[in-house]
Design an enzyme around this catalytic site. Structure first.
Site, PDB file in Angstrom:
ATOM      1  N   ASN A  11       0.940  -1.265  -0.097  1.00 34.93           N
ATOM      2  CA  ASN A  11      -0.090  -0.042  -0.114  1.00 34.93           C
ATOM      3  C   ASN A  11       1.038   1.264  -0.104  1.00 34.93           C
ATOM      4  OD1 ASN A  11      -1.891   1.983   0.497  1.00 34.93           O
ATOM      5  ND2 ASN A  11      -2.294   1.447   2.456  1.00 34.93           N
ATOM      6  N   LYS A  13       0.032   4.227  -0.551  1.00 34.39           N
ATOM      7  CA  LYS A  13      -0.424   5.445   0.051  1.00 34.39           C
ATOM      8  C   LYS A  13      -0.216   6.616  -0.976  1.00 34.39           C
ATOM      9  CE  LYS A  13      -0.434   3.234   4.611  1.00 34.39           C
ATOM     10  NZ  LYS A  13      -0.509   3.588   5.851  1.00 34.39           N
ATOM     11  N   HIS A  94      -9.930   1.075   4.208  1.00 29.18           N
ATOM     12  CA  HIS A  94      -8.499   1.529   5.136  1.00 29.18           C
ATOM     13  C   HIS A  94      -9.001   2.394   6.067  1.00 29.18           C
ATOM     14  CE1 HIS A  94      -4.561   2.817   6.000  1.00 29.18           C
ATOM     15  NE2 HIS A  94      -4.186   1.576   5.456  1.00 29.18           N
ATOM     16  N   GLU A  96      -7.505   4.942   6.936  1.00 27.87           N
ATOM     17  CA  GLU A  96      -7.010   6.400   6.787  1.00 27.87           C
ATOM     18  C   GLU A  96      -8.193   6.746   5.612  1.00 27.87           C
ATOM     19  OE1 GLU A  96      -3.478   5.764   4.929  1.00 27.87           O
ATOM     20  OE2 GLU A  96      -2.467   5.172   7.021  1.00 27.87           O
ATOM     21  N   GLU A 166      -6.220  -4.569  10.263  1.00 29.43           N
ATOM     22  CA  GLU A 166      -5.059  -3.547  10.446  1.00 29.43           C
ATOM     23  C   GLU A 166      -5.508  -2.897  11.610  1.00 29.43           C
ATOM     24  OE1 GLU A 166      -2.864  -2.644   6.647  1.00 29.43           O
ATOM     25  OE2 GLU A 166      -4.350  -1.297   6.812  1.00 29.43           O
ATOM     26  N   GLY A 172       1.458   2.524  10.736  1.00 36.13           N
ATOM     27  CA  GLY A 172       2.610   3.743  10.621  1.00 36.13           C
ATOM     28  C   GLY A 172       3.531   4.168  11.780  1.00 36.13           C
ATOM     29  N   SER A 211       2.750  -1.865  10.534  1.00 36.90           N
ATOM     30  CA  SER A 211       4.132  -1.800  10.957  1.00 36.90           C
ATOM     31  C   SER A 211       4.711  -3.162  10.677  1.00 36.90           C
ATOM     32  CB  SER A 211       4.412  -1.407  12.425  1.00 36.90           C
ATOM     33  OG  SER A 211       3.859   0.056  12.371  1.00 36.90           O
TER      34      SER A 211
HETATM   35  P1  PGA Z   1       2.359   0.622   7.653  1.00 39.21           P
HETATM   36  O1  PGA Z   1       0.727   0.611   6.985  1.00 39.21           O
HETATM   37  O2  PGA Z   1       2.978  -0.740   7.120  1.00 39.21           O
HETATM   38  O3  PGA Z   1       3.085   1.714   7.368  1.00 39.21           O
HETATM   39  O4  PGA Z   1       1.935   0.433   9.144  1.00 39.21           O
HETATM   40  C1  PGA Z   1      -0.038  -0.438   6.836  1.00 39.21           C
HETATM   41  C2  PGA Z   1      -1.131  -0.045   6.124  1.00 39.21           C
HETATM   42  O5  PGA Z   1      -1.809   1.310   6.394  1.00 39.21           O
HETATM   43  O6  PGA Z   1      -1.758  -0.570   5.188  1.00 39.21           O
END
Ligand code: PGA
Length: 250
Positions: A11, A13, A94, A96, A166, A172, A211
């Site tokens: 991803n 982003k 997601h 976000e 998630e 993140g 992460s």
């Molecule tokens: P991350 O993000 O690996 O940076 O924690 C995962 C995601 O948001 O899909």
């Protein structure tokens, strides 16, 4: 992973540029022929065409899709358009998008349904916030999110894509769920799907995101109900993503 083929999705982003993507693709394709797992790379819409033409050993995915078919929806992108440019996968729900764009469980489910109607495979995300976890609401929150999805697309719709757990507090932040924490949640999610359709629940891939890094991927993927990962930050560095795909392949 028990008898299910692993799935790893990048991803990106809101990251990338034509030039940076080329360097990433070059590095990724030096290794991708030896992966023994499904790989999707979910990039911003504007780079999906580039990805589709240049990706080897992986499929292109979008990070969102409109709930509507083509029409008067300024700024939206229809599922059929994603298929039209060779996109196979799409992330829906997601955190976000849920948090930053106010997407409800109903909207997330409707997007998964639209994706399936157009022949896209949804990567359906569920997850609890830190506040919900600390209030002891993790199971209840996840169970509601998944119930809405099952009501809308059924277990048979979900299994055409993948389910991604998630935890929002792990995205993140560098703070990963322990393999055991993630395993327990994955088993509970699978059990919930199993109450709709036991055989489909066994075939369903439930991937973990939050992460994941080359250093913790293997241990996570060794858990019996963790069938791969959804990778944010670490997917931006091609060699890290390659290492995670290798961990899922073994
Ligand atoms: P991350 O993000 O690996 O940076 O924690 C995962 C995601 O948001 O899909």
């Amino acid at each position: 992973m028990t008898g299910r083929r692993a799935m790893v999705a990048a991803n990106w982003k809101m990251n990338g540029s034509r030039q940076a993507n080329l360097a990433w693709l070059h590095e990724f394709s030096r290794h991708s022929d030896r992966f023994n797992c499904d790989v999707a790379v979910c990039a911003p819409y504007v780079y999906l065409d580039q990805l589709h033409s240049e990706l080897r050993g992986a499929e292109a995915g979008a990070q969102d899709v409109s709930v509507h078919p083509a029409g008067m929806f300024t700024g939206d992108v229809a599922a059929e358009m994603l298929r039209d440019i060779g996109c196979e996968w799409v992330i829906v729900g997601h955190s976000e998008r849920r948090q930053g764009h106010g997407e409800s469980d109903g909207e997330v489910s409707a997007k998964a349904k639209r994706a399936l109607e157009a022949g896209l495979r949804p990567i359906v995300c569920v997850g609890e916030t830190l506040q919900q976890r600390e209030a002891g609401q993790t199971q209840a929150v996840l169970s509601l999110q998944l119930a809405e999805i099952l009501d809308c697309i059924g277990a048979e719709g979900l299994v055409r894509g993948v389910l991604a757990y998630e935890p929002v507090w792990a995205i993140g932040t560098g703070r990963t769920a322990t393999p055991q924490q993630a395993q327990d949640i994955h088993a509970a999610l699978r059990a919930q799907v199993g109450r709709c359709d036991a055989a489909t629940a066994q075939a369903l891939r439930v991937i973990y995101g939050g992460s994941v890094k080359p250093g913790n991927a293997r241990e996570l993927f060794l858990q019996s109900d963790i069938d791969g990962g959804l990778i944010g930050g670490a997917s931006l560095v091609a060699s890290d993503f390659v290492a995670i795909c290798s961990a899922a392949s073994s």
